[in-house]
Structures are given as structure tokens and as C-alpha cells.
Design an enzyme around this catalytic site. Structure first.
Site, PDB file in Angstrom:
ATOM      1  N   PRO A   1      27.931 -37.341 -11.601  1.00 27.21           N
ATOM      2  CA  PRO A   1      26.896 -38.336 -11.080  1.00 27.21           C
ATOM      3  C   PRO A   1      25.287 -37.315 -11.527  1.00 27.21           C
ATOM      4  CG  PRO A   1      28.070 -37.337 -10.019  1.00 27.21           C
ATOM      5  CD  PRO A   1      28.649 -36.582 -10.735  1.00 27.21           C
ATOM      6  N   ASP A   2      24.366 -37.995 -12.034  1.00 30.71           N
ATOM      7  CA  ASP A   2      23.244 -37.900 -11.053  1.00 30.71           C
ATOM      8  C   ASP A   2      22.485 -37.529 -10.309  1.00 30.71           C
ATOM      9  OD1 ASP A   2      22.351 -40.100 -11.039  1.00 30.71           O
ATOM     10  OD2 ASP A   2      20.710 -40.855 -12.955  1.00 30.71           O
ATOM     11  N   PHE A   3      20.992 -37.589 -10.054  1.00 26.45           N
ATOM     12  CA  PHE A   3      21.317 -37.223  -8.299  1.00 26.45           C
ATOM     13  C   PHE A   3      20.872 -38.961  -7.913  1.00 26.45           C
ATOM     14  CE2 PHE A   3      20.538 -33.312  -9.591  1.00 26.45           C
ATOM     15  CZ  PHE A   3      20.830 -32.768  -8.205  1.00 26.45           C
ATOM     16  N   ARG A   4      19.912 -40.133  -8.902  1.00 29.71           N
ATOM     17  CA  ARG A   4      18.577 -40.944  -7.906  1.00 29.71           C
ATOM     18  C   ARG A   4      19.189 -41.886  -8.675  1.00 29.71           C
ATOM     19  NH1 ARG A   4      14.957 -38.472  -5.885  1.00 29.71           N
ATOM     20  NH2 ARG A   4      14.047 -36.179  -6.412  1.00 29.71           N
TER      21      ARG A   4
ATOM     22  N   ASP B   1      25.050 -26.791 -14.648  1.00 30.22           N
ATOM     23  CA  ASP B   1      27.060 -27.700 -14.583  1.00 30.22           C
ATOM     24  C   ASP B   1      27.093 -26.672 -15.883  1.00 30.22           C
ATOM     25  OD1 ASP B   1      26.110 -28.245 -17.716  1.00 30.22           O
ATOM     26  OD2 ASP B   1      26.144 -30.545 -16.563  1.00 30.22           O
TER      27      ASP B   1
ATOM     28  N   HIS C   1      16.567 -24.141 -14.695  1.00 27.10           N
ATOM     29  CA  HIS C   1      16.598 -24.809 -12.858  1.00 27.10           C
ATOM     30  C   HIS C   1      18.128 -23.358 -12.523  1.00 27.10           C
ATOM     31  CE1 HIS C   1      14.734 -28.689 -13.267  1.00 27.10           C
ATOM     32  NE2 HIS C   1      13.293 -27.778 -13.255  1.00 27.10           N
TER      33      HIS C   1
ATOM     34  N   CYS D   1      27.041  -5.647   1.436  1.00 23.09           N
ATOM     35  CA  CYS D   1      26.516  -6.227   2.725  1.00 23.09           C
ATOM     36  C   CYS D   1      26.822  -7.140   3.731  1.00 23.09           C
ATOM     37  CB  CYS D   1      24.915  -6.261   2.624  1.00 23.09           C
ATOM     38  SG  CYS D   1      24.800  -7.161   1.780  1.00 23.09           S
TER      39      CYS D   1
END
Length: 389
Positions: A95-98, A171, A188, A225
Site C-alpha cells: 500500500p502507498d502512504f496517503r 522496498d 530515500h 556496542c
């Protein structure tokens, strides 16, 4: 965004509000990256104001997909740059974001976030990493197959036409489809590698290491660490990779055709790449709706994309409205590549299925089923991506 941008574990187009440098960025990259960003904005402003720009010349014989296909088959088209967003992966089940109701941001109620985008903000992640990694289990790379659109870009490469693919997605499906690291600018970031956030450590980890941690429901901690380990995706509050600024300087000077696929062009500075091509370079948008058209204020700031599909002055921009797979199939048919594209998709998907079957027979745990974009996510699970548009 409807079918376009999104970023997020497993393949959302790492779209974020406005990418900006941050004190959390790697100190060794900060200076060079900051300088590149200033040059980027300075050059954009110069181009927007028309300083030294060439006189526009109509290159396409008609502003249609047919016109674009004829140009692609001509001697004038040798270097194609693709800009892609979340819309090229939605048919893979990501699915996309918006998108209202089905986008990742609409399905984050179970996390009690202060606001949906917080799941991809670096400051929030450092304090509360659990929601992001729960989401990563839903959308982790390796659960999905590349789409027709991904393999169309692969065909461009095989035919010697692809100069570069600039992607907002994290992805890794471009890599699965057969693009090499040199073919890509993952603007990104990517899930392909991860790094320890310890300021004096920064140890690198592989995709398989991160996957094991995530599917064991463990918050990934550094073996050396014990600091938090984060996938190399760009969160809100982090700078874009130096590679983005370095390659765009040369790529966008010699591009003959820009193809924009499945992105709403709302997130800067990625969206501004469309205004960096030479004035005579044709631009094709394949998306569910027209986007990237000029905004007077953003143009004045050097951040306007300036697409013009419908005015009397339109001379190079073409919009094909629909899903990305359909647009790429239509273009492939006009180019005489349709059967070749269909065979490539069939062959590659069969190989992926065979590989998955062999892994299962060897005793490996099968990948979880693809996330279903509609409806609220079950408790303890989420859905959104790492940068979001």
C-alpha cells in the site's frame, strides 16, 4: 497520495515531508551533503528564473504516448532517466502512504502515535523504535514480487536506454527486478543495509541480519556496542544520501527523456528533479492523476516542477493517466516490446517462485503473506512506510 508516493519497510516509497539536513546526520557526510544541497537549490533558482536557459523547442511530434514512443525509437533518444514512487509497487501488494482508507497512514491507529508521520521521524524512532519494527514485519523486503513497471525499467536497461532510475521506494524491488546498484539512486535510502546508530560504532549489518531480528520480534541492537541498529532508509529529519546530489549533477544534463512513474511529486527535493532536465527534454508522467504542475510560489523558490500538460504553451510534457503497469504495458506495445515484457515478467516471477519453494524445502521459514492494504491493521501490527509522502 493516491497511488503514488510512499515509503516504508517493504516497499513504500520513502516519501517524507521535506527532507532536510539534521544534527543527527553522519558528521562525515554532513559538510559535503550540505554543500551539495545549497548548490542544488541555487541551480534550481537560476533555472526557474530563466537565467541562461535555452529557447524551448518542441521535440515530440505529438504530445501523446504515441509521440513519446516514436521519440524513444529515434536516434535522438539515448539516455532515459526514470523517477519512480510508491505507485509502481502497489500492484505488488504494497500500500502507498496517503490513499484515504487504504494508505499506510490511515491504518496506524493501534500504535497510539502522536501523529502518523511520527513512525518515520528519526527523533521519535530513537526513543520508540518498536512501532517501526512492528510495521517492518508487515512490509519487509522479500515478501513481494516486482511489478510489470519494474520489469519495463529493466527492459530499458537491457536495450541500453536507461541512464539511471531515481527511486523514492525502499522496498528494494528495483534490485530484485534486475537493476544493479550503479543503475539506481535510492533517494530515500534502502533496507538493503543497516547501520548501528552508536556515534563511535556505526557497524554495518546485512539485509539477512536485520530480517532475522525483525521476524524474531527483537528490537535490533548492535552486536558490538548494543546501540540501536537502523535500516539505511531516510527518515524525516535526515539528509538524503550524498549519491543523490552527486549523480543528479551529471545525469540531468545529458538526459534525453524523463519518465515519471507512480509519484505525486509532493516531496522535496526529489520532486524538483523534474525541473533539472534541459528545457528541450520531453517528460512523460504515468500516474493515476496529473501532478507536478507549476505552483507560482514554489517556482519562485526554485522548487517548482513546472509540468505543463494542457496550456497553449505545452510543448514537451505528456500525461498518461492510469495505473503504472497499464501505462508501461501500453508504452511497451507501441514500442513493439509487449511480448518481450510479458515473457520477462513470466520468467522472472517463475524464478522467484522456484527460489521460494527451494527455501521452504530446505527448512527456511516461509515469508509472511503480503499485507492487505484495506481495513484497520490488527493490534500490535501496523502499516506505513519510512518516509512518507
Amino acid at each position: 497520495m493516491a497511488e503514488r508516493d510512499a515509503a516504508g519497510p517493504g516497499g513504500r516509497e520513502a516519501e517524507r515531508g521535506a527532507d532536510s539536513p539534521d544534527s543527527d546526520s553522519d558528521s562525515e557526510n554532513g559538510g559535503a551533503s550540505g554543500e551539495s544541497e545549497m548548490d542544488f537549490l541555487r541551480n534550481l533558482l537560476s533555472r526557474t528564473l530563466g537565467l541562461g536557459s535555452e529557447k524551448p523547442e518542441k521535440v515530440l511530434d505529438e504530445l501523446t504516448l504515441d509521440g513519446v514512443s516514436r521519440f524513444m525509437l529515434s536516434e535522438k533518444c539515448r539516455n532515459i532517466v526514470c523517477m519512480v514512487g510508491a505507485g509502481i509497487s502497489t500492484s505488488a501488494g504494497i500500500p502507498d502512504f496517503r490513499s484515504p482508507g487504504t494508505g499506510l497512514y490511515a491504518n496506524l491507529q493501534s500504535y497510539n502515535l502522536p501523529y502518523p508521520e511520527a513512525i518515520f521521524e528519526i527523533s521519535y524512532f530513537k526513543q520508540h523504535p518498536e512501532p517501526f519494527f512492528a510495521l517492518a514485519r508487515e512490509l519487509y523486503p522479500g515478501q513481494f514480487k516486482p511489478t510489470v513497471c519494474h520489469y519495463f525499467i529493466r527492459l530499458l536497461k537491457e536495450k541500453g536506454l536507461l541512464l539511471r532510475c531515481y527511486t523514492q521506494n525502499i522496498d528494494t524491488l528495483e534490485r530484485v527486478a534486475g537493476l544493479d546498484q550503479d543503475d539506481l539512486v535510492e533517494a530515500h535510502g534502502t533496507f538493503f543495509t543497516s547501520h548501528c546508530l552508536g556515534p563511535s560504532c556505526k557497524k554495518q549489518y546485512s539485509l539477512d541480519w536485520m530480517k532475522e531480528k525483525i521476524f524474531s520480534s527483537l528490537t535490533p541492537k548492535c552486536d558490538k556496542c548494543q546501540s540501536l541498529v537502523k535500516p539505511d532508509i531516510v527518515f524525516f529529519g535526515e539528509s538524503l544520501p550524498p549519491r543523490f546530489f552527486a549523480l543528479m549533477q551529471s545525469d540531468f544534463q545529458k538526459v534525453d527523456l524523463l519518465i515519471i512513474l507512480g509519484t505525486s511529486l509532493q516531496v522535496q527535493p526529489f520532486a524538483s528533479l523534474v525541473s533539472r532536465v534541459p528545457t528541450n527534454t520531453p517528460r512523460l508522467l504515468i500516474n493515476k492523476e496529473k501532478t507536478g504542475q507549476s505552483d507560482p510560489f514554489m517556482s519562485l523558490m526554485g522548487l517548482g516542477s513546472g509540468m505543463d500538460f494542457d496550456s497553449e504553451k505545452a510543448y514537451r510534457d505528456v500525461a498518461w493517466l492510469g495505473d503504472c503497469d497499464g501505462g508501461c504495458t501500453a508504452l511497451a506495445e507501441l514500442l513493439g516490446w509487449k511480448k518481450e515484457l510479458e515473457e520477462l515478467v513470466r520468467k522472472e516471477h517463475a524464478a522467484i517462485d522456484a527460489g521460494s519453494g527451494q527455501a521452504s524445502e530446505a527448512g527456511a521459514s516461509p515469508s509472511p503473506p503480503p499485507v492487505k492494504p484495506a481495513g484497520p491493521l490488527p493490534e500490535k501490527e501496523g502499516g506505513a512506510g519510512s518516509k512518507a509522502e
